[in-house]
Design a protein around this motif. Structure first.
Motif, short mmCIF file in Angstrom:
data_model
loop_
_atom_site.label_atom_id
_atom_site.label_comp_id
_atom_site.label_asym_id
_atom_site.label_seq_id
_atom_site.Cartn_x
_atom_site.Cartn_y
_atom_site.Cartn_z
N THR A 123 0.60 3.95 -3.06
CA THR A 123 0.10 5.07 -2.71
C THR A 123 0.93 6.36 -2.93
OG1 THR A 123 -1.00 4.18 -0.76
CG2 THR A 123 -0.89 6.57 -1.01
N ASP A 159 -10.77 9.06 7.39
CA ASP A 159 -10.56 8.60 6.10
C ASP A 159 -11.60 7.90 5.37
OD1 ASP A 159 -8.10 10.10 6.46
OD2 ASP A 159 -6.98 8.23 6.32
N ARG A 213 -3.90 -6.62 -0.90
CA ARG A 213 -4.69 -5.59 -1.76
C ARG A 213 -5.46 -6.43 -2.81
NH1 ARG A 213 -2.72 -4.27 -6.38
NH2 ARG A 213 -0.60 -4.96 -5.76
N ARG A 267 -11.56 3.35 0.76
CA ARG A 267 -11.53 4.61 0.37
C ARG A 267 -11.61 4.70 -1.18
NH1 ARG A 267 -10.07 10.25 2.78
NH2 ARG A 267 -10.15 11.60 0.83
N ASN A 268 -10.86 3.97 -1.71
CA ASN A 268 -10.71 4.18 -3.35
C ASN A 268 -11.91 3.44 -4.03
OD1 ASN A 268 -8.35 5.62 -2.86
ND2 ASN A 268 -7.07 3.60 -3.80
N VAL A 299 0.98 -1.43 -0.20
CA VAL A 299 0.10 0.19 0.00
C VAL A 299 0.72 1.16 0.08
CG1 VAL A 299 -1.49 1.53 1.48
CG2 VAL A 299 -1.84 -1.11 1.20
N GLN A 351 -7.39 1.82 2.94
CA GLN A 351 -7.12 2.59 1.82
C GLN A 351 -7.99 2.11 0.71
OE1 GLN A 351 -5.12 1.36 -0.99
NE2 GLN A 351 -4.71 3.06 -2.00
N ARG A 352 -7.98 0.75 0.55
CA ARG A 352 -8.95 0.06 -0.43
C ARG A 352 -10.39 0.43 -0.49
NH1 ARG A 352 -5.68 0.21 -4.16
NH2 ARG A 352 -7.14 -1.23 -5.27
#
Length: 488
Positions: A109, A246, A388, A423-424, A105, A420-421
């Protein structure tokens, strides 16, 4: 006269007149021929010392794995082939997957941010159109794989360069989440004094904690919805802050009862706009190999003790809309164990979410549905493998299930790669015709209530199955729990 003669004879005798074996030891040693030690002499002495020390050395080597397991493992496995995969489900495998996911990540990122920083203008500083941006982002499109002919990537939901260009123009990837605060908790009239503190209750006017603490959301008929609930909030301060700040506000957060500063964490989450749930630890099928934690609900405890533990859990912090079962594959499958818990939750006006990740209708969710208690079930565990690729694949499965059934709920943990995943993924979810909704908005949409006859038949069948299981386990289990009777 005779004595004098004897003395004269003894005085005349010397060491030279005596045999060698009658001489004193020190004299014998002095008379022995002196030769330098030969190689054979040294070898014989070395052999004697080696034979004397060999049992001690063997015992010392044998004790190395006991005294220092790590050094022993390195000693006896030196030069052996390296392990390709760890034991499935072990702590070593989980740590390796998490570390790999975090490194992945961070690298992706960084590359994504560098590409997006240069996506708005070209080298001369002039604005670029969507096609130019897409060309610059071709290197970022390998987040999962090479796009196929239909624009997708190997069955995952990773965006194509065109999608990334559109998101960059809209500012969806780097735009901060705007707070939408919920009403501060506790709300007067929605709690009462319990044995361990304040616990939820239904207000005098009929308002339930579920109605008061959930996030407002309007559901449109015919629109597919997905819900996400992130568990383990509060156990790690950095992850907790990242999840609160986030993640989209329609993602629900489940707080662990073993976290520190639970009231503060819940207040921060609600101030941001997230609805919160309480994790309810229950006994899994592989207990004690998988330990849900102290004061968890166990099948070996009587009903009264489990209700006392439930009251302790409910008093941990205010402001949650419901509870989420944690583990609980064994506890939630026994009618005599889960039924009193569901009845208690129903009296407090909370929502019950089945979080064992079985994907099927559980006994607890069915009991809650029969009692008209708000309920939901987790269909997919998103980050069971915290990488991921696997997270993107599970999110894609969740979207497809929502399109087929109208609603789907995913359970996730608060790993950095998961946040993170998510959010995307949520930034481009609307393009797939599916909307993200709070879990509370999807209550009573997955489990159909049974009629009174069906519910009674199911209860009797569950009681008989439990009784047969106890009878089969009786010869091997001599504990008190095996001799308990089931009260219908």
């Amino acid at each position: 006269m005779g004595d004098e003669e004897t003395d004269d004879v003894s005085n005349t005798l010397s060491d030279e007149d005596l045999p060698f074996n009658e001489l004193p030891i020190e004299v014998q040693w002095e008379r022995l021929p002196k030769r330098p030690p030969s190689r054979r002499w040294w070898l014989s002495k070395l052999l004697i010392v080696a034979l004397f020390l060999s049992p001690i050395g063997a015992a010392a080597i044998g004790l190395i794995p006991i005294l220092d397991p790590e050094t022993g493992w390195r000693l006896f496995h030196l030069g052996s082939p390296k392990t390709i995969a760890a034991v499935p489900g072990s702590e070593r495998e989980l740590q390796e997957e998490i570390a790999k996911g975090v490194r992945d990540v961070e690298e992706r990122t960084r590359a994504e941010q560098e590409a997006l920083a240069n996506a708005g203008t070209n080298q001369s500083g002039e604005p670029q159109n969507a096609e130019d941006i897409a060309k610059q982002l071709e290197g970022v499109a390998d987040l999962v794989g090479t796009p196929g002919q239909d624009g997708t990537t190997d069955g995952s939901t990773t965006p194509t360069p065109e999608e990334l260009a559109a998101l960059a123009e809209e500012g969806a990837l780097d735009q901060p989440i705007e707070p939408d605060p919920l009403r501060p908790a506790p709300i007067p009239g929605l709690d009462e004094e319990g044995s361990f503190g304040r616990i939820p209750r239904i207000a005098d006017d009929g308002t339930t904690p579920f109605d008061a603490y959930k996030r407002p959301f309007a559901v449109v008929e015919g629109q597919p919805y997905v819900g996400i609930i992130v568990t383990g909030i509060g156990l790690n301060s950095d992850r907790t802050q990242a999840a609160i700040e986030d993640l989209p506000l329609n993602i629900s957060l489940a707080l662990s009862p073993y976290s520190n500063n639970l009231p503060e964490v819940a207040a921060n989450a609600r101030a941001m706009g997230h609805e919160v749930f309480l994790q309810l630890p229950m006994e899994p099928i592989d207990f004690p190999l998988s330990d849900p934690g102290p004061r968890a609900l166990l099948t070996s405890l009587p009903e009264g003790e489990n209700l006392v533990r439930l009251e302790w859990l409910l008093a941990r912090f205010p402001g949650y809309a419901g509870v989420v079962s944690y583990l609980g594959s064994k506890f939630g499958s026994l009618d005599s164990a889960i039924r009193p818990v569901i009845e208690f939750i129903d009296r407090t006006g909370l929502m019950y979410v089945e979080g064992t990740n079985s994907g099927s209708i559980s006994l607890g969710a069915q009991l809650a549905s029969n009692a008209d208690t708000p309920n939901a079930i987790g269909n997919i565990m998103i980050d069971e493998i915290p990488s991921r690729r696997q997270i993107d694949a599970r999110l894609n499965d969740l979207v497809e299930q929502a399109k087929s059934n109208g609603v789907a709920i995913g359970i996730a943990q608060s790993y950095p790669v998961t946040i993170q995943r998510l959010r995307n993924w949520s930034a481009r979810l609307a393009r797939q015709g599916v909307q993200l909704a709070p879990v509370s908005a999807l209550a009573k949409m997955q489990v159909t209530p049974q009629s009174a006859v069906e519910a009674e038949a199911a209860r009797r069948e569950a009681a008989l199955a439990e009784e047969r299981a106890q009878q089969n386990a009786a010869p091997e289990d001599t504990s008190d729990g095996a001799n308990e009777t089931i009260e219908n």
